[in-house]
Design a protein around this motif. Structure first.
Motif, PDB file in Angstrom:
ATOM      1  N   TYR A 128      -9.008  15.406  11.033  1.00 36.79           N
ATOM      2  CA  TYR A 128      -9.869  14.877  12.089  1.00 36.79           C
ATOM      3  C   TYR A 128     -11.326  14.860  11.629  1.00 36.79           C
ATOM      4  O   TYR A 128     -12.055  13.889  11.861  1.00 36.79           O
ATOM      5  N   ARG A 129     -11.773  15.925  10.974  1.00 32.67           N
ATOM      6  CA  ARG A 129     -13.158  15.975  10.487  1.00 32.67           C
ATOM      7  C   ARG A 129     -13.402  14.903   9.435  1.00 32.67           C
ATOM      8  O   ARG A 129     -14.489  14.301   9.380  1.00 32.67           O
ATOM      9  N   ASN A 130     -12.407  14.654   8.602  1.00 33.27           N
ATOM     10  CA  ASN A 130     -12.542  13.608   7.588  1.00 33.27           C
ATOM     11  C   ASN A 130     -12.685  12.228   8.233  1.00 33.27           C
ATOM     12  O   ASN A 130     -13.440  11.380   7.737  1.00 33.27           O
ATOM     13  N   ARG A 131     -11.977  12.003   9.340  1.00 38.72           N
ATOM     14  CA  ARG A 131     -12.101  10.726  10.030  1.00 38.72           C
ATOM     15  C   ARG A 131     -13.504  10.575  10.620  1.00 38.72           C
ATOM     16  O   ARG A 131     -14.089   9.489  10.590  1.00 38.72           O
ATOM     17  N   VAL A 132     -14.045  11.648  11.168  1.00 31.84           N
ATOM     18  CA  VAL A 132     -15.414  11.600  11.687  1.00 31.84           C
ATOM     19  C   VAL A 132     -16.386  11.248  10.566  1.00 31.84           C
ATOM     20  O   VAL A 132     -17.257  10.379  10.726  1.00 31.84           O
ATOM     21  N   ALA A 133     -16.243  11.898   9.420  1.00 33.12           N
ATOM     22  CA  ALA A 133     -17.129  11.626   8.288  1.00 33.12           C
ATOM     23  C   ALA A 133     -17.000  10.184   7.819  1.00 33.12           C
ATOM     24  O   ALA A 133     -17.993   9.547   7.423  1.00 33.12           O
ATOM     25  N   LEU A 134     -15.793   9.644   7.877  1.00 32.97           N
ATOM     26  CA  LEU A 134     -15.580   8.263   7.454  1.00 32.97           C
ATOM     27  C   LEU A 134     -16.310   7.302   8.380  1.00 32.97           C
ATOM     28  O   LEU A 134     -16.989   6.368   7.915  1.00 32.97           O
ATOM     29  N   PHE A 135     -16.212   7.503   9.682  1.00 27.43           N
ATOM     30  CA  PHE A 135     -16.948   6.662  10.621  1.00 27.43           C
ATOM     31  C   PHE A 135     -18.451   6.787  10.387  1.00 27.43           C
ATOM     32  O   PHE A 135     -19.184   5.787  10.420  1.00 27.43           O
ATOM     33  N   GLU A 136     -18.911   7.992  10.179  1.00 28.79           N
ATOM     34  CA  GLU A 136     -20.342   8.217   9.990  1.00 28.79           C
ATOM     35  C   GLU A 136     -20.856   7.630   8.693  1.00 28.79           C
ATOM     36  O   GLU A 136     -22.061   7.374   8.556  1.00 28.79           O
TER      37      GLU A 136
END
Length: 265
Positions: A128-136
């Motif tokens: 989930y944190r990796n997905r947030v970083a990808l969007f950011e």
């Protein structure tokens, strides 16, 4: 239709007459994901289907990346639109519904959750944190590829149009801030799981799993059933995590049965 709750404007559909039932979608979806079930149920029930914070037509406000914020959003909708209602949630939506059942029992009559967890493991939280970083990162191509991969992994049937489904999910996500908020809330359930609150849920809870759900496997459902005082497990065959996509008719029929309806016509 719209209602205001704290810092957001919630978009929702409201149809039918009778005892209210509220359907809450999962992360990366919007209220259209419940379309088939809403149409079937509104013949005997008042069916309210909101968009979660930052998804679909609901504004993102000041996202806190916390389950209690999303739970308070749903509580606000129940207070302002339906009053006490039966609540049905899928995945993230199920976790939100369980939070409200535990913290605002005056607003929830009964609970049905599908593909739902009360705790996430370390690797899932990191994903989930990796997905947030990808969007950011702002790399839209990489975001679209990741959402497509997640979508493909969440369906079981090989005849599902993954590209079409991915496009619908990307529309629901929009600029991604609501998705990131929800992903952060789910990641937070590694260190602060909802599980300790489950014994406080006094309503009957129907826990629905899917036969081939790799994201929320049977173990996740067993945690819910073992912790909630009054809970029953049901399983949908031939479905992955996106159970409403793989087996929409089975889900509709099960909801009719659990909500006390007869038939789907």
């Amino acid at each position: 239709m719209r209602t205001t709750c704290e810092d957001i404007s919630i978009g929702f559909d409201d149809s039918g007459q009778g005892p209210p039932v509220v359907l809450v979608h999962g992360m990366g979806e919007d209220r259209s994901s419940w379309a088939e079930q809403a149409v079937a149920l509104h013949r005997q029930r008042r069916v309210v289907v909101p968009d979660v914070r930052g998804h679909g037509a609901t504004s993102v406000g000041e996202p806190a990346g916390a389950l209690d914020q999303l739970g308070n959003d749903l509580a606000g909708l129940l207070e302002s639109v339906t009053g006490p209602a039966d609540c049905v949630g899928f995945s993230l939506g199920g976790t939100i519904v369980l939070w409200v059942a535990a913290n605002r029992p005056d607003l929830v009559n009964r609970v049905i959750v599908l593909g739902t967890s009360s705790v996430v493991g370390r690797s899932v939280a990191q994903r989930y944190r990796n997905r947030v970083a990808l969007f950011e990162s702002g790399d839209r191509t990489a975001v679209e590829q990741a959402i497509r991969a997640d979508t493909a992994a969440a369906v079981f049937r090989d005849d599902v149009d993954v590209d079409r489904l991915t496009a619908a999910r990307l529309r629901a996500i929009g600029d991604g801030r609501g998705y990131c908020n929800a992903a952060a809330a789910m990641a937070g359930m590694h260190d602060m799981p909802l599980t300790p609150a489950l014994p406080h849920i006094g309503q009957h809870v129907d826990v629905v799993g899917a036969e081939h759900d790799a994201l929320c496997p049977r173990k996740a459902s067993d945690i819910l059933v073992n912790a909630i005082p009054d809970a029953t497990y049901h399983e949908v065959a031939g479905a992955g995590h996106l159970v409403k996509v793989d087996q929409p008719d089975s889900v509709t029929a099960l909801l009719h049965k659990l909500l006390g309806e007869e038939g789907t016509s």
